[in-house]
Motif scaffolding. Structure first.
Motif, mmCIF file in Angstrom:
data_model
loop_
_atom_site.group_PDB
_atom_site.id
_atom_site.type_symbol
_atom_site.label_atom_id
_atom_site.label_comp_id
_atom_site.label_asym_id
_atom_site.label_seq_id
_atom_site.Cartn_x
_atom_site.Cartn_y
_atom_site.Cartn_z
ATOM 1 N N UNK A 262 -13.451 -10.908 3.933
ATOM 2 C CA UNK A 262 -14.827 -10.751 3.473
ATOM 3 C C UNK A 262 -15.281 -11.894 2.563
ATOM 4 N N UNK A 263 -14.406 -12.365 1.696
ATOM 5 C CA UNK A 263 -14.821 -13.405 0.743
ATOM 6 C C UNK A 263 -15.091 -14.765 1.410
ATOM 7 N N UNK A 264 -14.679 -14.934 2.684
ATOM 8 C CA UNK A 264 -14.929 -16.186 3.394
ATOM 9 C C UNK A 264 -16.061 -16.072 4.411
ATOM 10 N N UNK A 265 -16.635 -14.892 4.554
ATOM 11 C CA UNK A 265 -17.717 -14.710 5.526
ATOM 12 C C UNK A 265 -18.971 -15.454 5.066
ATOM 13 N N UNK A 266 -19.652 -16.060 6.046
ATOM 14 C CA UNK A 266 -20.920 -16.716 5.755
ATOM 15 C C UNK A 266 -20.816 -18.123 5.207
ATOM 16 N N UNK A 267 -19.599 -18.657 5.120
ATOM 17 C CA UNK A 267 -19.451 -20.040 4.657
ATOM 18 C C UNK A 267 -18.855 -20.876 5.787
ATOM 19 N N UNK A 268 -19.092 -22.167 5.730
ATOM 20 C CA UNK A 268 -18.507 -23.068 6.718
ATOM 21 C C UNK A 268 -17.023 -23.241 6.418
ATOM 22 N N UNK A 269 -16.193 -22.953 7.406
ATOM 23 C CA UNK A 269 -14.747 -23.072 7.229
ATOM 24 C C UNK A 269 -14.278 -24.439 7.703
ATOM 25 N N UNK A 270 -13.295 -24.977 7.026
ATOM 26 C CA UNK A 270 -12.699 -26.254 7.411
ATOM 27 C C UNK A 270 -11.623 -26.016 8.459
ATOM 28 N N UNK A 271 -11.179 -27.095 9.083
ATOM 29 C CA UNK A 271 -10.083 -26.999 10.045
ATOM 30 C C UNK A 271 -8.836 -26.432 9.377
ATOM 31 N N UNK A 272 -8.577 -26.834 8.144
ATOM 32 C CA UNK A 272 -7.421 -26.343 7.408
ATOM 33 C C UNK A 272 -7.528 -24.837 7.157
ATOM 34 N N UNK A 273 -8.712 -24.374 6.772
ATOM 35 C CA UNK A 273 -8.908 -22.939 6.565
ATOM 36 C C UNK A 273 -8.715 -22.161 7.866
ATOM 37 N N UNK B 182 -19.921 -24.836 19.775
ATOM 38 C CA UNK B 182 -19.868 -24.424 18.378
ATOM 39 C C UNK B 182 -20.764 -25.313 17.550
ATOM 40 N N UNK B 183 -21.442 -24.714 16.577
ATOM 41 C CA UNK B 183 -22.258 -25.485 15.637
ATOM 42 C C UNK B 183 -21.454 -25.792 14.382
ATOM 43 N N UNK B 184 -20.209 -25.369 14.337
ATOM 44 C CA UNK B 184 -19.374 -25.508 13.148
ATOM 45 C C UNK B 184 -18.465 -26.731 13.246
ATOM 46 N N UNK B 185 -18.627 -27.659 12.329
ATOM 47 C CA UNK B 185 -17.814 -28.873 12.323
ATOM 48 C C UNK B 185 -16.336 -28.548 12.125
ATOM 49 N N UNK B 186 -16.025 -27.519 11.352
ATOM 50 C CA UNK B 186 -14.635 -27.121 11.152
ATOM 51 C C UNK B 186 -13.956 -26.724 12.448
ATOM 52 N N UNK C 37 -15.384 -22.598 29.116
ATOM 53 C CA UNK C 37 -16.160 -22.665 27.884
ATOM 54 C C UNK C 37 -15.292 -22.111 26.761
ATOM 55 N N UNK C 38 -15.226 -22.849 25.657
ATOM 56 C CA UNK C 38 -14.474 -22.450 24.473
ATOM 57 C C UNK C 38 -15.463 -22.241 23.340
ATOM 58 N N UNK C 39 -15.315 -21.140 22.603
ATOM 59 C CA UNK C 39 -16.201 -20.910 21.468
ATOM 60 C C UNK C 39 -16.063 -19.501 20.933
ATOM 61 N N UNK C 40 -17.080 -19.071 20.195
ATOM 62 C CA UNK C 40 -17.184 -17.704 19.673
ATOM 63 C C UNK C 40 -18.554 -17.184 20.075
ATOM 64 N N UNK C 41 -18.672 -16.852 21.349
ATOM 65 C CA UNK C 41 -19.963 -16.504 21.922
ATOM 66 C C UNK C 41 -20.183 -14.995 21.973
ATOM 67 N N UNK C 42 -21.445 -14.558 21.983
ATOM 68 C CA UNK C 42 -21.748 -13.137 22.155
ATOM 69 C C UNK C 42 -21.260 -12.639 23.521
ATOM 70 N N UNK C 43 -20.904 -11.372 23.565
ATOM 71 C CA UNK C 43 -20.286 -10.802 24.763
ATOM 72 C C UNK C 43 -21.206 -10.863 25.977
ATOM 73 N N UNK C 44 -22.531 -10.726 25.793
ATOM 74 C CA UNK C 44 -23.435 -10.793 26.941
ATOM 75 C C UNK C 44 -23.446 -12.186 27.566
ATOM 76 N N UNK C 45 -23.296 -13.212 26.757
ATOM 77 C CA UNK C 45 -23.221 -14.569 27.299
ATOM 78 C C UNK C 45 -21.894 -14.777 28.018
ATOM 79 N N UNK C 46 -20.818 -14.225 27.472
ATOM 80 C CA UNK C 46 -19.505 -14.322 28.128
ATOM 81 C C UNK C 46 -19.567 -13.640 29.495
ATOM 82 N N UNK C 47 -20.262 -12.503 29.581
ATOM 83 C CA UNK C 47 -20.422 -11.815 30.873
ATOM 84 C C UNK C 47 -21.227 -12.672 31.849
ATOM 85 N N UNK C 48 -22.284 -13.332 31.364
ATOM 86 C CA UNK C 48 -23.061 -14.242 32.215
ATOM 87 C C UNK C 48 -22.178 -15.361 32.760
ATOM 88 N N UNK C 49 -21.350 -15.931 31.890
ATOM 89 C CA UNK C 49 -20.461 -17.020 32.313
ATOM 90 C C UNK C 49 -19.517 -16.548 33.398
#
Length: 102
Positions: free
Chosen positions: A70-81, A7-11, A42-54
């Motif tokens: 919708x109002x939270x899409x596109x922003x970095x979420x915190x662990x609390x969120x 994951x590239x997301x610190x949250x 592997x833990x994450x939110x990966x695209x399905x084609x990569x999951x199939x490769x794994x």
């Protein structure tokens, strides 16, 4: 067996730690599969084609699942969120369907 958090997301990293989910190594990107071994996870939110490769490599996948309003899409979420959105790890088995010509 090793557990990789991808994951590239610190949250997401902080959420894993907050929830007590163990992982051996954090990667911001899965460049190649050569470092992975059968029985790794592997833990994450990966695209399905990569999951199939794994899966073809014998690697298990745990998806960081959540429903983002919708109002939270596109922003970095915190662990609390993430916790408030009822994030959870879910196991998935994915296989690629290959069509053969007859």
């Amino acid at each position: 067996m090793s557990i990789y958090l991808v994951s590239r997301h610190q949250g997401a990293v902080e959420w894993m730690q907050y929830m007590g989910h163990h992982y051996d190594q954090h990667l911001t990107h899965l460049d190649n599969y050569e470092t992975l071994c059968a029985e790794d996870v592997v833990v994450g939110s990966l695209p399905i084609n990569i999951v199939a490769d794994l899966a073809q490599c014998g690697v298990s996948y745990r998806h960081l699942s959540l429903y983002i309003p919708e109002h939270l899409r596109g922003i970095e979420l915190t662990a609390n969120q993430l916790s408030n959105l009822d994030a959870k790890l879910e196991a998935y088995e994915v296989r690629r369907i290959v069509k053969t010509t007859s």
